[in-house]
Design an enzyme around this catalytic site. Structure first.
Site, PDB file in Angstrom:
ATOM      1  N   SER A 146      21.857 -18.150 -50.063  1.00  0.00           N
ATOM      2  CA  SER A 146      20.475 -17.749 -50.316  1.00  0.00           C
ATOM      3  C   SER A 146      19.552 -18.957 -50.395  1.00  0.00           C
ATOM      4  CB  SER A 146      20.408 -16.973 -51.630  1.00  0.00           C
ATOM      5  OG  SER A 146      19.059 -16.835 -52.028  1.00  0.00           O
ATOM      6  N   ARG A 192      29.611 -10.179 -27.842  1.00  0.00           N
ATOM      7  CA  ARG A 192      29.382 -11.586 -28.184  1.00  0.00           C
ATOM      8  C   ARG A 192      30.329 -12.580 -27.531  1.00  0.00           C
ATOM      9  NH1 ARG A 192      24.235 -12.393 -29.785  1.00  0.00           N
ATOM     10  NH2 ARG A 192      23.586 -10.823 -31.271  1.00  0.00           N
TER      11      ARG A 192
HETATM   12  C1  LIG Z   1      23.512 -11.893 -25.370  1.00  0.00           C
HETATM   13  C2  LIG Z   1      22.666 -11.145 -26.383  1.00  0.00           C
HETATM   14  C3  LIG Z   1      21.322 -11.413 -26.476  1.00  0.00           C
HETATM   15  C4  LIG Z   1      20.534 -10.725 -27.408  1.00  0.00           C
HETATM   16  N1  LIG Z   1      19.205 -11.004 -27.471  1.00  0.00           N
HETATM   17  C5  LIG Z   1      18.415 -10.328 -28.344  1.00  0.00           C
HETATM   18  C6  LIG Z   1      17.010 -10.575 -28.417  1.00  0.00           C
HETATM   19  O1  LIG Z   1      16.475 -11.399 -27.693  1.00  0.00           O
HETATM   20  N2  LIG Z   1      16.275  -9.885 -29.319  1.00  0.00           N
HETATM   21  C7  LIG Z   1      16.838  -8.937 -30.146  1.00  0.00           C
HETATM   22  O2  LIG Z   1      16.136  -8.317 -30.932  1.00  0.00           O
HETATM   23  N3  LIG Z   1      18.162  -8.702 -30.116  1.00  0.00           N
HETATM   24  C8  LIG Z   1      18.964  -9.363 -29.246  1.00  0.00           C
HETATM   25  N4  LIG Z   1      20.311  -9.103 -29.215  1.00  0.00           N
HETATM   26  C9  LIG Z   1      20.889  -8.202 -30.223  1.00  0.00           C
HETATM   27  C10 LIG Z   1      21.258  -6.828 -29.642  1.00  0.00           C
HETATM   28  O3  LIG Z   1      20.126  -6.190 -29.097  1.00  0.00           O
HETATM   29  C11 LIG Z   1      21.863  -5.959 -30.748  1.00  0.00           C
HETATM   30  O4  LIG Z   1      20.914  -5.728 -31.755  1.00  0.00           O
HETATM   31  C12 LIG Z   1      23.077  -6.579 -31.398  1.00  0.00           C
HETATM   32  O5  LIG Z   1      23.963  -7.071 -30.411  1.00  0.00           O
HETATM   33  C13 LIG Z   1      23.807  -5.569 -32.275  1.00  0.00           C
HETATM   34  O6  LIG Z   1      24.332  -4.552 -31.466  1.00  0.00           O
HETATM   35  P1  LIG Z   1      24.508  -3.053 -31.982  1.00  0.00           P
HETATM   36  O7  LIG Z   1      23.208  -2.496 -32.446  1.00  0.00           O
HETATM   37  O8  LIG Z   1      25.200  -2.311 -30.875  1.00  0.00           O
HETATM   38  O9  LIG Z   1      25.542  -3.258 -33.192  1.00  0.00           O
HETATM   39  P2  LIG Z   1      25.592  -2.539 -34.619  1.00  0.00           P
HETATM   40  O10 LIG Z   1      24.332  -2.735 -35.339  1.00  0.00           O
HETATM   41  O11 LIG Z   1      26.832  -3.031 -35.283  1.00  0.00           O
HETATM   42  O12 LIG Z   1      25.727  -1.038 -34.286  1.00  0.00           O
HETATM   43  C14 LIG Z   1      26.931  -0.528 -33.705  1.00  0.00           C
HETATM   44  C15 LIG Z   1      26.599   0.777 -33.026  1.00  0.00           C
HETATM   45  O13 LIG Z   1      26.190   1.736 -33.996  1.00  0.00           O
HETATM   46  C16 LIG Z   1      25.155   2.555 -33.479  1.00  0.00           C
HETATM   47  N5  LIG Z   1      23.925   2.360 -34.274  1.00  0.00           N
HETATM   48  C17 LIG Z   1      23.740   1.451 -35.270  1.00  0.00           C
HETATM   49  N6  LIG Z   1      22.531   1.606 -35.817  1.00  0.00           N
HETATM   50  C18 LIG Z   1      21.924   2.596 -35.149  1.00  0.00           C
HETATM   51  C19 LIG Z   1      20.635   3.211 -35.239  1.00  0.00           C
HETATM   52  N7  LIG Z   1      19.716   2.832 -36.109  1.00  0.00           N
HETATM   53  N8  LIG Z   1      20.355   4.211 -34.390  1.00  0.00           N
HETATM   54  C20 LIG Z   1      21.256   4.632 -33.490  1.00  0.00           C
HETATM   55  N9  LIG Z   1      22.485   4.105 -33.335  1.00  0.00           N
HETATM   56  C21 LIG Z   1      22.812   3.108 -34.159  1.00  0.00           C
HETATM   57  C22 LIG Z   1      24.955   2.133 -32.024  1.00  0.00           C
HETATM   58  O14 LIG Z   1      25.804   2.908 -31.201  1.00  0.00           O
HETATM   59  C23 LIG Z   1      25.442   0.703 -32.020  1.00  0.00           C
HETATM   60  O15 LIG Z   1      25.869   0.221 -30.751  1.00  0.00           O
HETATM   61  C24 LIG Z   1      21.120  -9.766 -28.284  1.00  0.00           C
HETATM   62  C25 LIG Z   1      22.490  -9.512 -28.187  1.00  0.00           C
HETATM   63  C26 LIG Z   1      23.268 -10.178 -27.245  1.00  0.00           C
HETATM   64  C27 LIG Z   1      24.745  -9.869 -27.171  1.00  0.00           C
END
Ligand SMILES: Cc1cc2nc3c(=O)[nH]c(=O)nc-3n(C[C@H](O)[C@H](O)[C@H](O)COP(=O)(O)OP(=O)(O)OC[C@H]3O[C@@H](n4cnc5c(N)ncnc54)[C@H](O)[C@@H]3O)c2cc1C
Length: 231
Positions: free
Chosen positions: A96, A171
């Site tokens: 933190s 990732r």
């Molecule tokens: C190479 C790379 C570049 C990226 N660049 C950017 C960037 O420039 N800007 C940026 O903002 N992000 C960026 N991201 C982040 C990306 O958009 C995702 O937010 C991040 O990888 C988390 O993925 P996730 O939401 O699938 O995972 P988690 O949050 O772990 O969620 C897992 C799964 O649960 C479900 N889920 C979770 N929460 C919700 C919800 N509220 N509503 C509906 N379904 C849900 C979905 O199916 C999701 O895939 C980047 C990611 C990568 C890998």
């Protein structure tokens, strides 16, 4: 005196993990699928890589939530923190900058930049001014605004096997920054020791599915898991 370290210096340790993950998943599966002993070639006490691969590709992956692993991470950067915390389906606790004096934390940077004079100067400057602001009575949570993204963070991270599969798919991809890929390499090696059959299904789409899913954003390279280095 500032402390500077590289992404490679990041420490990732397993604090605890589900003792027999394959057995847990097998037990969960026997509640939902036909008796596993009727599935050809399936081991009696655990699940094979083939079955795990089927579960994730067929999206019968909720059973993987019964296997959990908890990591302690030291020496990743605050920019890494911004990325890892996007993964919402995990449990997380970080250092933190509100409650802790950040004066003792190291800066974390790419190994090729460690000795660059401009960078050393910027780090020195920011930490010196941070310390002076605190001495002048500015609260830590306001003084921190002048610290850099390179400042280290310690992080406790607990994740289940369903979410970890998803995380590694996103990732381990070459589109990620090098610090994140180094982190994934370290996690991968630990997971391999914990649950070898499962580690084999971890990887980016180019490795697991045999093709990239990034369309026009493809890097054009292919992940080489044998070398186990995503760089
Ligand atoms: C190479 C790379 C570049 C990226 N660049 C950017 C960037 O420039 N800007 C940026 O903002 N992000 C960026 N991201 C982040 C990306 O958009 C995702 O937010 C991040 O990888 C988390 O993925 P996730 O939401 O699938 O995972 P988690 O949050 O772990 O969620 C897992 C799964 O649960 C479900 N889920 C979770 N929460 C919700 C919800 N509220 N509503 C509906 N379904 C849900 C979905 O199916 C999701 O895939 C980047 C990611 C990568 C890998």
């Amino acid at each position: 005196m500032i402390k500077v370290q590289t992404y490679e210096d990041m420490e990732v340790k397993v604090k605890w993990a589900t003792p027999n993950p394959g057995e847990e998943i097998r037990e969960a599966l026997t509640n939902t699928m036909a008796d596993l002993t009727t599935l050809k070639g399936e081991p009696v006490k655990k699940v094979s890589t083939k079955l795990l691969h089927f579960l994730v590709t067929a999206e019968h992956d909720s059973v993987l939530e019964h296997a959990v692993i908890s990591f302690m991470i030291q020496g990743a950067s605050r920019s890494w923190l911004a990325q890892i915390t996007r993964q919402r389906m995990t449990s997380m606790t970080s250092s933190s900058q509100h409650y802790q004096d950040y004066g003792d934390y190291p800066f974390v940077i790419h190994k090729n930049l460690v000795n660059k004079e401009q960078i050393q100067k910027a780090f020195n400057d920011s930490l010196l001014r941070y310390t002076i602001l605190i001495q002048q009575g500015v609260p830590k949570e306001e003084a921190r605004q002048i610290l850099t993204n390179a400042m280290a963070v310690n992080f406790k991270w607990t994740i289940n096997a369903r979410s970890l599969y998803h995380f590694m798919r996103l990732r381990m991809c070459f589109r990620n920054v090098i610090e994140m890929r180094i982190f994934c390499d370290k996690v991968f090696l630990l997971v391999q020791k914990w649950w070898p059959e499962y580690a084999k299904i971890l990887g980016p789409p180019c490795y697991i599915d045999g093709k990239c899913n990034q369309g026009f954003m493809t890097c054009g390279r292919k992940y080489d898991k044998e070398k186990n280095i995503s760089r």
